[in-house]
Design a protein around this motif. Structure first.
Motif, PDB file in Angstrom:
ATOM      1  N   LYS A   1       2.477  -5.008  -9.592  1.00 61.76           N
ATOM      2  CA  LYS A   1       1.658  -5.657 -10.612  1.00 61.76           C
ATOM      3  C   LYS A   1       0.737  -6.707 -10.010  1.00 61.76           C
ATOM      4  O   LYS A   1      -0.426  -6.837 -10.408  1.00 61.76           O
ATOM      5  CB  LYS A   1       2.575  -6.313 -11.662  1.00 61.76           C
ATOM      6  CG  LYS A   1       1.855  -6.726 -12.933  1.00 61.76           C
ATOM      7  CD  LYS A   1       1.417  -5.530 -13.748  1.00 61.76           C
ATOM      8  CE  LYS A   1       0.868  -5.939 -15.099  1.00 61.76           C
ATOM      9  NZ  LYS A   1       0.424  -4.783 -15.893  1.00 61.76           N
TER      10      LYS A   1
ATOM     11  N   ASP B   1      12.481   3.539 -11.702  1.00 61.15           N
ATOM     12  CA  ASP B   1      11.691   3.535 -10.469  1.00 61.15           C
ATOM     13  C   ASP B   1      12.311   2.674  -9.365  1.00 61.15           C
ATOM     14  O   ASP B   1      11.866   2.734  -8.212  1.00 61.15           O
ATOM     15  CB  ASP B   1      10.278   3.003 -10.741  1.00 61.15           C
ATOM     16  CG  ASP B   1       9.448   3.954 -11.582  1.00 61.15           C
ATOM     17  OD1 ASP B   1       9.680   5.178 -11.487  1.00 61.15           O
ATOM     18  OD2 ASP B   1       8.568   3.473 -12.328  1.00 61.15           O
TER      19      ASP B   1
ATOM     20  N   ALA C   1       1.721   1.784  -3.526  1.00 56.17           N
ATOM     21  CA  ALA C   1       0.543   2.269  -4.255  1.00 56.17           C
ATOM     22  C   ALA C   1       0.292   3.758  -3.993  1.00 56.17           C
ATOM     23  O   ALA C   1      -0.185   4.479  -4.882  1.00 56.17           O
ATOM     24  CB  ALA C   1      -0.683   1.452  -3.862  1.00 56.17           C
ATOM     25  N   SER C   2       0.631   4.218  -2.790  1.00 56.92           N
ATOM     26  CA  SER C   2       0.368   5.617  -2.435  1.00 56.92           C
ATOM     27  C   SER C   2       1.217   6.599  -3.233  1.00 56.92           C
ATOM     28  O   SER C   2       0.908   7.789  -3.279  1.00 56.92           O
ATOM     29  CB  SER C   2       0.604   5.831  -0.938  1.00 56.92           C
ATOM     30  OG  SER C   2       1.981   5.731  -0.617  1.00 56.92           O
ATOM     31  N   VAL C   3       2.300   6.111  -3.855  1.00 60.66           N
ATOM     32  CA  VAL C   3       3.145   6.976  -4.688  1.00 60.66           C
ATOM     33  C   VAL C   3       3.130   6.499  -6.143  1.00 60.66           C
ATOM     34  O   VAL C   3       4.099   6.653  -6.872  1.00 60.66           O
ATOM     35  CB  VAL C   3       4.595   7.039  -4.143  1.00 60.66           C
ATOM     36  CG1 VAL C   3       4.621   7.769  -2.814  1.00 60.66           C
ATOM     37  CG2 VAL C   3       5.208   5.655  -4.015  1.00 60.66           C
ATOM     38  N   GLN C   4       2.009   5.923  -6.543  1.00 57.16           N
ATOM     39  CA  GLN C   4       1.790   5.466  -7.916  1.00 57.16           C
ATOM     40  C   GLN C   4       2.795   4.407  -8.362  1.00 57.16           C
ATOM     41  O   GLN C   4       3.219   4.371  -9.525  1.00 57.16           O
ATOM     42  CB  GLN C   4       1.813   6.652  -8.904  1.00 57.16           C
ATOM     43  CG  GLN C   4       0.602   7.580  -8.797  1.00 57.16           C
ATOM     44  CD  GLN C   4       0.632   8.448  -7.555  1.00 57.16           C
ATOM     45  OE1 GLN C   4       1.603   9.147  -7.300  1.00 57.16           O
ATOM     46  NE2 GLN C   4      -0.445   8.398  -6.775  1.00 57.16           N
ATOM     47  N   LEU C   5       3.187   3.532  -7.434  1.00 60.94           N
ATOM     48  CA  LEU C   5       4.071   2.424  -7.754  1.00 60.94           C
ATOM     49  C   LEU C   5       3.413   1.095  -7.357  1.00 60.94           C
ATOM     50  O   LEU C   5       4.053   0.188  -6.843  1.00 60.94           O
ATOM     51  CB  LEU C   5       5.412   2.581  -7.018  1.00 60.94           C
ATOM     52  CG  LEU C   5       6.300   3.732  -7.479  1.00 60.94           C
ATOM     53  CD1 LEU C   5       7.475   3.920  -6.520  1.00 60.94           C
ATOM     54  CD2 LEU C   5       6.814   3.489  -8.899  1.00 60.94           C
ATOM     55  N   THR C   6       2.120   1.003  -7.614  1.00 58.34           N
ATOM     56  CA  THR C   6       1.367  -0.191  -7.227  1.00 58.34           C
ATOM     57  C   THR C   6       1.971  -1.442  -7.853  1.00 58.34           C
ATOM     58  O   THR C   6       2.170  -1.498  -9.070  1.00 58.34           O
ATOM     59  CB  THR C   6      -0.099  -0.071  -7.680  1.00 58.34           C
ATOM     60  OG1 THR C   6      -0.658   1.131  -7.145  1.00 58.34           O
ATOM     61  CG2 THR C   6      -0.910  -1.276  -7.203  1.00 58.34           C
TER      62      THR C   6
ATOM     63  N   ASP D   1       0.822  -1.207   0.000  1.00 65.08           N
ATOM     64  CA  ASP D   1       0.000   0.000   0.000  1.00 65.08           C
ATOM     65  C   ASP D   1       0.861   1.263   0.000  1.00 65.08           C
ATOM     66  O   ASP D   1       0.461   2.300  -0.543  1.00 65.08           O
ATOM     67  CB  ASP D   1      -0.953  -0.004   1.198  1.00 65.08           C
ATOM     68  CG  ASP D   1      -0.226   0.038   2.533  1.00 65.08           C
ATOM     69  OD1 ASP D   1       0.621  -0.849   2.756  1.00 65.08           O
ATOM     70  OD2 ASP D   1      -0.503   0.944   3.341  1.00 65.08           O
TER      71      ASP D   1
ATOM     72  N   GLN E   1      -2.280  -5.113  -8.602  1.00 62.07           N
ATOM     73  CA  GLN E   1      -3.196  -4.666  -9.643  1.00 62.07           C
ATOM     74  C   GLN E   1      -4.039  -5.825 -10.176  1.00 62.07           C
ATOM     75  O   GLN E   1      -5.227  -5.658 -10.470  1.00 62.07           O
ATOM     76  CB  GLN E   1      -2.405  -4.037 -10.792  1.00 62.07           C
ATOM     77  CG  GLN E   1      -1.657  -2.766 -10.439  1.00 62.07           C
ATOM     78  CD  GLN E   1      -0.811  -2.268 -11.604  1.00 62.07           C
ATOM     79  OE1 GLN E   1      -0.939  -2.720 -12.731  1.00 62.07           O
ATOM     80  NE2 GLN E   1       0.073  -1.320 -11.328  1.00 62.07           N
TER      81      GLN E   1
ATOM     82  N   TYR F   1       9.364  -3.521 -12.198  1.00 65.86           N
ATOM     83  CA  TYR F   1       9.345  -2.065 -12.227  1.00 65.86           C
ATOM     84  C   TYR F   1      10.263  -1.568 -13.331  1.00 65.86           C
ATOM     85  O   TYR F   1      11.195  -2.264 -13.742  1.00 65.86           O
ATOM     86  CB  TYR F   1       9.801  -1.475 -10.880  1.00 65.86           C
ATOM     87  CG  TYR F   1       8.726  -1.526  -9.820  1.00 65.86           C
ATOM     88  CD1 TYR F   1       7.694  -0.599  -9.819  1.00 65.86           C
ATOM     89  CD2 TYR F   1       8.728  -2.511  -8.845  1.00 65.86           C
ATOM     90  CE1 TYR F   1       6.679  -0.642  -8.863  1.00 65.86           C
ATOM     91  CE2 TYR F   1       7.727  -2.568  -7.882  1.00 65.86           C
ATOM     92  CZ  TYR F   1       6.706  -1.635  -7.901  1.00 65.86           C
ATOM     93  OH  TYR F   1       5.707  -1.683  -6.967  1.00 65.86           O
TER      94      TYR F   1
END
Length: 238
Positions: free
Chosen positions: A187, A225, A180-185, A177, A190, A221
């Motif tokens: 895979k 990133d 995910a909070s920094v747009q690195l969720t 999480d 998802q 990634y």
């Protein structure tokens, strides 16, 4: 919450968030793997007498999730479940082997970060999950005999006798999480599936019969990133 992956896994088959293969990519920050391996000879763990849950935190979400598992309403893998709370891998084995497994965890704190140990015969882990019953609150248990998986169950209360000792080990699902909070969720989050795992050639430090190579979790990634991902997730090595 707890990952449904294991009960009494084959020694050395553990899960962690290490990213050893990333060090082969040029132009990136050095992998933290070297630092972890260099310090794993000693005994280290986050499980000690001063450990306590933070006061004032609403823990109704993980409690309700465990209740849904116990009732048989949830039977899937737990990646992405109850964000904001720590997840754990679970191992249980007879008391006669518990000391050597405990020592294995202390010798290998990166793949086996120890969160809690039960008293023999107890299914309670009050220090990390008040009210939980670790024989019934995990979506799926894998029973191993002679180091081999033999059956999968949704409840192991019938196996839990006065000699059983349970271990909770840190799980890489705990920081998904944060990614995910920094747009690195990740895979796998998802897609709602379990994380990929890679069997390395890095040996764990043996304790009695417990040995084997380190197994690491893998999340794809972009090269640019990876340094940010490593920074976010290296808390798992503390």
């Amino acid at each position: 919450t707890s990952s449904p992956d294991k009960m009494v896994p084959h020694p050395g088959v553990t899960v962690s968030g290490l990213r050893g293969s990333m060090r082969q990519l040029s132009g990136l920050a050095e992998s933290p793997l070297k630092r972890i391996l260099g310090s794993s000879e000693g005994f280290r763990t986050g499980h000690h007498q001063s450990f306590a849950m933070k006061p004032g935190v609403d823990r109704s979400a993980p409690r309700k999730f465990r209740e849904s598992v116990r009732k048989g309403e949830f039977k899937g893998q737990t990646s992405g479940s109850v964000p904001g709370f720590v997840q754990a891998n679970f191992v249980a084995l007879p008391r006669e082997h518990a000391y050597e497994f405990l020592t294995f965890c202390l010798k290998n704190p990166a793949p086996c970060p120890l969160l809690a140990v039960t008293e023999p015969g107890s299914t309670a882990v009050e220090a990390v999950a008040a009210g939980a019953d670790i024989s019934r609150d995990i979506p799926r248990y894998v029973i191993h005999r002679d180091g081999k998986p033999r059956e999968q169950l949704y409840d192991v209360a019938e196996y839990w006798n006065k000699d059983m000792v349970g271990f909770l080990l840190g799980c890489s699902f705990s920081w998904e999480d944060k990614l995910a909070s920094v747009q690195l969720t990740p895979k796998n989050a998802q897609l709602g599936v379990n994380v990929s795992m890679y069997n390395t050639n890095i040996p764990n430090h043996q304790s009695g019969p417990f040995k084997g190579n380190m197994v690491v979790s893998m999340r794809p990634y972009k090269p640019e990133d990876i340094e940010r991902v490593a920074k976010i997730t290296e808390v798992s090595f503390a």
